[in-house]
Write a protein that holds these residues in place. Structure first.
Motif, PDB file in Angstrom:
ATOM      1  N   GLN A 106      27.099  11.934  47.657  1.00 47.00           N
ATOM      2  CA  GLN A 106      27.965  12.105  48.825  1.00 47.00           C
ATOM      3  C   GLN A 106      27.335  11.501  50.081  1.00 47.00           C
ATOM      4  N   PHE A 134      24.772  -0.954  47.044  1.00 51.58           N
ATOM      5  CA  PHE A 134      24.830   0.505  47.120  1.00 51.58           C
ATOM      6  C   PHE A 134      23.471   1.167  46.874  1.00 51.58           C
ATOM      7  N   SER A 145      27.416   7.711  49.817  1.00 51.02           N
ATOM      8  CA  SER A 145      28.788   7.215  49.990  1.00 51.02           C
ATOM      9  C   SER A 145      29.174   7.205  51.470  1.00 51.02           C
TER      10      SER A 145
END
Length: 219
Positions: free
Chosen positions: A180, A201, A183
């Motif tokens: 989380q 990422f 993200s």
């Protein structure tokens, strides 16, 4: 004195990791062959290969052709020095120590080339599996990595492979928090960029992991 020695050892490892990052995509031997400038191919002397100091003295430029040396090389050496030092001070346990080293390497690969060095990850994965035999749940990340390789899951297979290795250092709940956080960081970065293209990422996963490590010390 021991701390200085461990820091220097860490920078040497960081320099070697930088060599891996430079040569792995080209297929050039990591063990054999003298170090050289990637731009002019001139062989480098010992004075050009001293971790941290050589890049500072040369102002991040090749002394032959004056092409720029990536600052990520300095960052990698400096960061590895501190990671070794923190482990020596018992601020990092062995899983966290290994995961941070792997994360640095994979993050720079992701930033520079948008690629995932499977061979490098596999070496670390074998070390994790050998040293820390784990239960079944972490292996679910491997299944998701296989699915991501063949289906568009909006997250790369390499990210799931990183999460597999992270599962040896974190609980499943911590990994959910980590995803989380990563993200959210990725979303902020995406909207701040002028070009809305694919973003790496793994660097955000690494930053989120550092935040989880630091949170108990701050709170």
């Amino acid at each position: 004195m021991d701390s200085i020695f461990l820091f220097l050892i860490g920078t040497v490892f960081g320099s070697f990791f930088g060599l891996i990052i430079e040569r792995f995509p080209t297929g050039e031997s990591i063990i054999f062959g003298r170090s050289h400038c990637d731009s002019c191919q001139k062989m480098l002397a010992v004075r050009d290969l001293i971790p941290l100091f050589s890049q500072l003295i040369s102002r991040s430029r090749c002394r032959f052709c004056h092409s720029k040396i990536p600052l990520t090389n300095f960052f990698l050496e400096f960061s590895c020095g501190w990671i070794f030092l923190f482990a020596w001070w018992n601020w990092l346990d062995l899983p966290a120590f290994l995961l941070l080293l792997l994360s640095l390497i994979l993050s720079i690969f992701d930033l520079r080339q948008h690629s995932f060095p499977l061979g490098v990850w596999l070496i670390f994965a074998i070390i994790f599996i050998s040293l820390f035999p784990s239960a079944f749940p972490p292996y679910c990340w491997l299944i998701l990595a296989i699915f991501a390789e063949y289906f568009d899951l909006k997250i790369g297979s390499g990210d799931f492979l990183w999460l597999f290795t992270a599962s040896f250092a974190l609980s499943f709940l911590q990994e959910i928090w980590l995803i989380q956080l990563a993200s959210l960081l990725g979303i902020f970065y995406y909207f701040l960029r002028k070009k809305r293209t694919e973003i790496p990422f793994i660097p955000f996963l690494t930053i989120a992991y550092l935040m989880l490590l630091l949170a108990p010390q701050i709170l």
